[in-house]
Design an enzyme around this catalytic site. Structure first.
Site, PDB file in Angstrom:
ATOM      1  N   ASN A  47      54.761  44.401  60.925  1.00  0.00           N
ATOM      2  CA  ASN A  47      54.104  44.316  59.619  1.00  0.00           C
ATOM      3  C   ASN A  47      55.149  43.902  58.594  1.00  0.00           C
ATOM      4  OD1 ASN A  47      55.482  46.683  58.691  1.00  0.00           O
ATOM      5  ND2 ASN A  47      53.894  47.974  59.601  1.00  0.00           N
ATOM      6  N   LEU A  48      54.736  43.677  57.371  1.00  0.00           N
ATOM      7  CA  LEU A  48      55.652  43.119  56.369  1.00  0.00           C
ATOM      8  C   LEU A  48      56.837  44.040  56.104  1.00  0.00           C
ATOM      9  CD1 LEU A  48      56.273  40.804  54.446  1.00  0.00           C
ATOM     10  CD2 LEU A  48      54.881  41.958  52.701  1.00  0.00           C
ATOM     11  N   SER A  49      56.592  45.345  56.013  1.00  0.00           N
ATOM     12  CA  SER A  49      57.694  46.265  55.732  1.00  0.00           C
ATOM     13  C   SER A  49      58.682  46.299  56.896  1.00  0.00           C
ATOM     14  CB  SER A  49      57.162  47.666  55.435  1.00  0.00           C
ATOM     15  OG  SER A  49      56.464  48.192  56.538  1.00  0.00           O
ATOM     16  N   ASP A  90      47.526  48.292  66.327  1.00  0.00           N
ATOM     17  CA  ASP A  90      47.127  48.371  67.735  1.00  0.00           C
ATOM     18  C   ASP A  90      45.987  47.405  68.029  1.00  0.00           C
ATOM     19  OD1 ASP A  90      48.975  50.412  67.998  1.00  0.00           O
ATOM     20  OD2 ASP A  90      47.495  52.004  67.728  1.00  0.00           O
TER      21      ASP A  90
END
Length: 477
Positions: free
Chosen positions: A195-197, A264
């Site tokens: 994800n972006l983080s 997921d």
């Protein structure tokens, strides 16, 4: 648009990773504890759902693909609950039991659609012999089209580099949902889905899409990935591949209730689509649509083929559109957890006219979600005669599902929907016409459950029978 889903039934996927059990305790909160300034929850519902790598495997199985799951568990009630639940949804489990460790369990307490606390029961599996995991991977490589490595940093993927090499040597693509900032351990993977983080924790803070692309391509080169998919929440997804232009996909989510397990779902749909023989770009398209569906549900969830098809047809939400009875019950359960009022009605709806549209719009105003149960073709013939229906069931359901007022459409084969209504138990049962409430099929069951039954008037002058007669009369001229 007619959407052709991947041939999921021919796809075989193995998931290896950190397996866990998600427990949910639900109940109302009406007072503060005298012992401490905390709310008191009166638990009235308990649910157990597979989480982590197990949720990935469930997402793959829910699409109709052949899903296998390998992971580390204890020898305890949680492991047994996982095995049973997964077997019930056609996930083939091959767990490695570790008697010195408990099965990882996450307990969440929720009230009024809010999560109050999460309690974790776990002991990392670092140091456990990885050889049994490698053996299971080797045995499956000849019969799978993709290997998913689901990393939650709990120890199951301590030997992830060896797992990658085993699969790549056999020509099987490796998809990884990463954890932490050490991307070196994932070197050589086919696709990474941070994800972006997670991406920015490794690549640095990005102020623009151009920086995401530039730094993502550097990661691909540095760690020999074949591709990188950055999931960016409300900004959608970005697929990066060497020698190809970046592919930006906007989010399809209409409402976001819970992002638990969304990653997921993404990697599960990606793997199943690739294993079915589709391209990576196509896999990302379907994964993006699936993500838009699953974030509209509460808790770790899966996406069915019908929900996915509805999503890519522009009906992305909590399974809106045409559904099976089992999918409807799941959608209704999710709606109730969100505190939504469910209204249900039924009919043939053969030739949809203004009276139908007005009636359904009025029914929808009485609650938050509207279910329309539709007589099957055989049921309609018994009810209306051999010349009916004019429009077959599939067409009638598609037209109803396209109405803004209608959330879910389901069919039934019996003369009345009494059994279906008894299984769904809507908060409000509505019927059009001059019935008395007690004459409506399913009314007794709804009342017994504390629900309401209401009769609504149809718009005067509108009738399918009259429309058919007029057509026949005009054709005789």
């Amino acid at each position: 648009m007619k959407v052709t889903l991947p041939e999921f039934e021919r796809a075989g996927v193995m998931v290896v990773g950190d397996v866990m059990l998600d427990r949910y305790w639900y109940g109302p909160t009406s007072r503060i504890s005298p012992e401490a300034p905390v709310p008191v929850v009166k638990v009235d519902t308990i649910e157990e759902r597979p989480g982590g790598a197990a949720n990935v495997a469930m997402n793959i199985a829910s699409l109709g693909a052949n899903s296998r799951l390998v992971g580390l568990t204890g020898i305890d009630d949680a492991a047994r609950a996982l095995s049973k639940t997964l077997a019930d949804v056609n996930v083939k489990c091959d767990f490695v039991s570790v008697p010195t460790h408990p099965t990882i369990t996450k307990l969440r307490v929720l009230s009024r659609n809010q999560q109050l606390i999460r309690l974790d029961f776990e002991e990392g599996f670092e140091g456990v012999d990885p050889l049994p995991l490698h053996e299971r991977i080797n045995q499956a490589l000849g019969s799978i089209g993709a290997l998913v490595l689901s990393d939650y940093a709990k120890g199951a993927l301590a030997s992830v580099q060896q797992m990658i090499q085993l699969a790549r040597k056999a020509g099987v693509p490796v998809l990884i949902d990463p954890k932490g900032t050490d991307f070196e351990r994932y070197r050589g993977a086919t696709l990474l889905t941070p994800n972006l983080s997670e991406f920015e924790a490794v690549a640095g803070k990005c102020k623009s899409e151009e920086e995401i692309v530039e730094r993502g391509m550097k990661l691909i080169a540095d760690f020999e990935f074949s591709a990188l998919l950055v999931t960016r929440s409300e900004q959608g997804m970005t697929l990066l591949q060497p020698g190809k232009a970046p592919l930006h996909m906007p989010t399809q989510a209409q409402e976001v209730y819970d992002v638990t397990g969304a990653g997921d779902t993404v990697i599960g749909v990606l793997a199943a689509t690739l294993a079915a023989g589709n391209s990576l770009e196509e896999a990302c398209y379907f994964a993006n649509a699936a993500a838009g569906v699953v974030v509209g549900k509460l808790g770790t969830s899966t996406v069915s083929p019908i929900e996915l098809e509805n999503a890519v047809r522009g009906r992305a939400d909590t399974g809106f559109g045409v559904m099976t009875e089992a999918e409807l019950k799941q959608a209704v359960a999710s709606a109730r957890k969100r505190g939504e009022k469910v209204v249900m009605t039924n009919g043939v709806f053969d030739i949809l006219h203004a009276g139908h549209v007005s009636y359904l719009a009025n029914a929808r105003k009485l609650g938050d979600r509207l279910i329309v149960a539709v007589n099957s073709d055989a049921s309609t013939k018994r009810l209306k005669g051999e010349t009916r229906p004019v429009n077959p069931l599939e067409q009638r359901m598609i037209v109803l599902g396209a109405l803004e007022s209608v959330d879910w459409v389901v069919s039934f084969d019996e003369d009345t929907p009494q059994r279906l209504i008894a299984g769904v138990l809507p908060d409000l049962l509505v019927k059009g016409g001059d019935y008395k409430p007690e004459e409506i099929a399913g009314s007794e069951e709804v009342w017994a459950n504390g629900g309401e039954v209401l009769v609504l008037n149809f718009e005067d002058g509108c009738s399918t029978t009259n429309i058919i007669k007029k057509i026949q009369k005009d054709s005789d001229k």
